[in-house]
Design a protein around this motif. Structure first.
Motif, mmCIF file in Angstrom:
data_model
loop_
_atom_site.group_PDB
_atom_site.id
_atom_site.type_symbol
_atom_site.label_atom_id
_atom_site.label_comp_id
_atom_site.label_asym_id
_atom_site.label_seq_id
_atom_site.Cartn_x
_atom_site.Cartn_y
_atom_site.Cartn_z
ATOM 1 N N VAL A 178 36.851 9.323 -72.263
ATOM 2 C CA VAL A 178 37.091 10.359 -70.930
ATOM 3 C C VAL A 178 36.305 9.820 -69.792
ATOM 4 C CG1 VAL A 178 36.665 12.525 -69.872
ATOM 5 C CG2 VAL A 178 37.703 12.407 -72.215
ATOM 6 N N SER A 211 37.580 6.267 -68.937
ATOM 7 C CA SER A 211 38.859 6.083 -68.298
ATOM 8 C C SER A 211 38.826 6.585 -66.818
ATOM 9 C CB SER A 211 39.888 7.232 -69.110
ATOM 10 O OG SER A 211 40.798 7.829 -68.067
ATOM 11 N N PHE A 220 50.832 31.899 -73.367
ATOM 12 C CA PHE A 220 50.385 30.885 -74.319
ATOM 13 C C PHE A 220 51.674 29.851 -74.655
ATOM 14 C CE2 PHE A 220 50.438 29.199 -78.720
ATOM 15 C CZ PHE A 220 48.987 28.390 -78.668
ATOM 16 N N GLN A 248 54.243 15.606 -70.646
ATOM 17 C CA GLN A 248 53.788 14.548 -71.265
ATOM 18 C C GLN A 248 54.835 13.887 -72.137
ATOM 19 O OE1 GLN A 248 49.920 14.603 -73.299
ATOM 20 N NE2 GLN A 248 49.962 16.644 -72.899
ATOM 21 N N VAL A 290 54.017 9.515 -68.030
ATOM 22 C CA VAL A 290 53.349 9.109 -69.461
ATOM 23 C C VAL A 290 54.146 7.409 -69.732
ATOM 24 C CG1 VAL A 290 52.729 9.129 -71.735
ATOM 25 C CG2 VAL A 290 52.518 10.956 -70.360
ATOM 26 N N ALA A 335 45.005 4.359 -65.981
ATOM 27 C CA ALA A 335 43.975 5.219 -65.889
ATOM 28 C C ALA A 335 44.079 6.192 -64.704
ATOM 29 C CB ALA A 335 42.463 4.763 -66.014
ATOM 30 N N GLY A 357 46.719 8.262 -65.081
ATOM 31 C CA GLY A 357 46.377 9.416 -66.111
ATOM 32 C C GLY A 357 45.643 10.547 -65.596
ATOM 33 N N TRP A 358 44.818 10.431 -64.576
ATOM 34 C CA TRP A 358 43.871 11.300 -64.094
ATOM 35 C C TRP A 358 44.757 12.162 -63.186
ATOM 36 C CZ3 TRP A 358 39.921 13.340 -65.980
ATOM 37 C CH2 TRP A 358 39.161 12.645 -66.699
ATOM 38 N N LEU A 370 47.925 13.000 -63.548
ATOM 39 C CA LEU A 370 48.557 13.749 -64.543
ATOM 40 C C LEU A 370 47.729 15.017 -65.223
ATOM 41 C CD1 LEU A 370 50.982 14.274 -66.614
ATOM 42 C CD2 LEU A 370 49.867 13.024 -68.219
ATOM 43 N N VAL A 371 46.492 14.727 -65.177
ATOM 44 C CA VAL A 371 45.216 15.683 -65.475
ATOM 45 C C VAL A 371 45.390 16.704 -64.399
ATOM 46 C CG1 VAL A 371 42.898 16.041 -65.704
ATOM 47 C CG2 VAL A 371 43.983 14.102 -66.854
ATOM 48 N N ILE A 419 48.609 18.933 -64.694
ATOM 49 C CA ILE A 419 48.523 19.911 -65.627
ATOM 50 C C ILE A 419 47.450 21.042 -65.254
ATOM 51 C CG2 ILE A 419 47.764 20.050 -68.044
ATOM 52 C CD1 ILE A 419 49.024 17.518 -68.663
ATOM 53 N N PHE A 420 46.235 20.626 -64.822
ATOM 54 C CA PHE A 420 45.097 21.520 -64.483
ATOM 55 C C PHE A 420 45.784 22.363 -63.413
ATOM 56 C CE2 PHE A 420 40.888 21.637 -65.898
ATOM 57 C CZ PHE A 420 40.931 20.620 -66.806
#
Lengths: 316, 285
Positions: free
Chosen positions: A50, A53, A238, A249, A272, A289, A292-293, A295-296, A299-300
């Motif tokens: 983590v 990256s 949930f 993803q 992805v 990378a 990827g961040w 994407l993070v 998602i958050f």
């Protein structure tokens, strides 16, 4: 029973002084022994990657050795990268379409299966769940044929049911159908899986609440809206969250289904997949990378928004 | 009287409608399986003429697709590789996660809180963000093209740790205490008392891990290069792109069917535990 009786007769096996302190040591050391292997592996194979990256996302690289610090350049480039924008749009389109169908279908299925006096409930439950046992890659190979123009089973069915549409549907070649094809395959995989969660939640809703609502003259829909939905809200949130995170993803399904993997007109290029191409086909793992961040962040952001809107933050 | 009668009629009607809907939906779910089996036994020319089976000419059914699959491709090799990798990885991850979850649920130890917070922080991270750095790590370890790159990182499951912690909380402390009085070591408490109680979770997590590993493509494809080390997803997805198999539906479907069967078998072995475990995780989580 006999073990308990034995213990009463001969409590705690006799031990010497040295043995007793060893015994105390194993009791005190046990938790460290139990989590130790996990912690070691977690540090090396999760936490370090983590951090690394995040660092990589500030480098331009070609292959694992070369690297040049470029600050925020990767992120700046993402802002103007048209292909990345397309990947984001495709992924969001897929996510919205998929969730809009997935949640009602799996909840509806659970409600049907939960109605009293349904026979062979376990058989149905297994039938609906069984599709989840086929991994995404294998589903992609199956749908490669199921959706083949003219001969594919789905197209044959459409051609029979809707003669004016016909069976010449080019799921793999028509840019407009790229994401719908993926949604179709994903629904086949996941609706039964979502149903299991909803079914468990429905069975936990208090029966008396339904009876009380019925006495108050509430109809079928009113009971669903005012008893069922509030009762299953935590599970609904949930399933929605997990579904969203999974959908954002998307990779393997289109990667196997389309050739080239980005699909016709790049309409199946997902975030992805773009990360994969940039990092491992072009060889710029720093740029990968950075993707990827971002994407993070998506998602958050989306998860937080969903939690807020559904008012679930109080439950957590 | 007639009111009650019409109610009963409505009830029966509703009953029928619900069952009809369920049967129709079950057909949608199951028909592709039936079609998959049919196609894998058909000659190439029959694939185009009949949707399921060539009923008027059942003698044309053949196992030739399976023969070609096993003779002309390294499919058998990939199957063995996948069976080995998925089983080994599942045993490791279930063992480590249940041990760890047991410690998190039933012990107090230094660093527990920070550990749980760190784990929680990584729980929703997409695996994709770790790909570049994990690949780089494998490169530096010299694990590229080795099964170590799949098995060792695969032992870590934060999700599994939380699932087991959650279910281990239900193990009564009195039982553990009684075990200690009887002279059980802590490892035996885990093995003989805690694990049997959370058996549904063991079943559910075993199946989910196996399924996840069995069908994963992205990571194995990144780290494996030698065709003899390939797993089923890599091998099968490559076959679609090969000219001799691209349109050979029978062979592709034979491969898909053989790839699905092991998971179904495992499901039947674990099914009672599985549904209960999954459901308990959802309702409490």
């Amino acid at each position: 029973m006999t073990a308990a009786a034995n213990a009463a007769v001969a409590p705690a096996p006799a031990r010497g002084r040295g043995n007793r302190s060893l015994w105390a040591l194993q009791a005190r050391g046990a938790p460290y022994l139990f989590v130790g292997p996990f912690v070691a592996l977690f540090l090396v194979f999760t936490l370090w990657p983590v951090a690394r990256s995040l660092a990589l996302s500030f480098y331009r690289s070609a292959g694992p050795r070369a690297g040049e610090f470029v600050g925020l350049l990767n992120y700046q480039f993402l802002v103007t990268d048209v292909q990345f924008h397309l990947a984001v749009l495709n992924t969001l389109l897929y996510t919205v379409l998929y969730l809009a169908l997935f949640i009602p279908l799996s909840l509806g299925l659970a409600v049907l299966l939960n109605s009293r006096r349904v026979r062979f409930r376990n058989v149905f439950r297994f039938a609906f769940f069984s599709t989840h046992l086929v991994g995404q890659v294998f589903v992609a190979v199956m749908f490669y044929l199921l959706l083949a123009p003219r001969h594919g089973l789905v197209n044959r069915a459409i051609g029979t049911a809707l003669p004016w549409v016909g069976s010449e549907i080019y799921w793999r070649a028509d840019p407009r159908l790229a994401m719908p094809a993926m949604v179709l395959a994903s629904l086949w995989i996941n609706v039964g899986y979502g149903m299991i969660y909803f079914l468990a939640a429905l069975q936990n809703v208090d029966r008396e609440l339904y009876e009380a609502a019925q006495v108050d003259g509430a109809g079928r829909w009113a009971r669903f809206a005012h008893v069922t939905l509030p009762g299953i809200r935590p599970v609904l949130v949930f399933v929605l969250l997990v579904g969203t995170i999974g959908a954002l993803q998307l990779f393997e399904l289109p990667y196997v289904f389309f050739d080239p993997p980005a699909g016709p007109g790049m309409r199946a290029l997902t975030i992805v997949m773009y990360l994969y191409q940039q990092g491992f086909e072009t060889g710029n793992i720093g740029y990968a990378a950075a993707i990827g961040w971002v994407l993070v962040l998506f998602i958050f952001g989306i998860s937080m928004a969903q939690l807020k809107v559904s008012g679930a933050t109080e439950d957590l | 009287m007639s009111d009650a009668g019409s109610n009963r009629v409505r009830g029966t009607l509703m009953h029928l409608v619900v069952h009809a809907a369920l049967v129709a939906l079950a057909l949608v779910a199951l028909t592709p399986f039936f079609w998959l089996i049919c196609t894998s036994f058909k000659r190439q020319e029959d694939v185009f003429t009949s949707a399921f089976l060539p009923w008027d000419n059942l003698g044309a059914l053949t196992v030739d697709n399976y023969r070609r699959l096993l003779v002309e491709t390294p499919f058998a090799r990939w199957l063995v590789n996948s069976l080995f990798l998925a089983s080994a990885q599942t045993v490791f991850v279930v063992t480590l996660s249940s041990l760890g979850g047991f410690a998190l649920a039933k012990y107090r130890f230094a660093g527990k809180r920070p550990l749980m917070l760190l784990m929680l922080g990584t729980l929703v991270l997409p695996y994709a963000v770790l790909l570049p750095s994990s690949w780089e790590l494998m490169y530096h370890f010299g694990w590229l093209d080795s099964y170590l790159a799949i098995l060792v990182p695969g032992m870590v499951s934060v999700f599994g740790m939380f699932l087991f912690r959650q279910s281990m909380l239900t193990v009564p402390d009195e039982l553990l205490h009684a075990g200690r009085v009887d002279g059980c070591s802590e490892v035996r408490l885990w093995w003989e008392i805690a694990l049997p109680i959370v058996r549904p979770m063991v079943g559910a997590f075993t199946l989910l891990s196996f399924l996840g590993n069995w069908s994963s493509l992205l990571w194995p494809q990144l780290v494996l290069q030698d065709e003899s080390k390939f797993t089923l997803p890599i091998g099968l997805s490559n076959m679609i792109g090969l000219p001799q198999f691209e349109t050979n539906y029978g062979v592709l479907m034979a491969g898909t069917l053989l790839s699905v069967v092991p998971v179904i078998v495992l499901f039947f072995v674990l099914q009672r535990d599985f549904i209960a475990g999954l459901a308990s995780g959802a309702v409490k989580g």
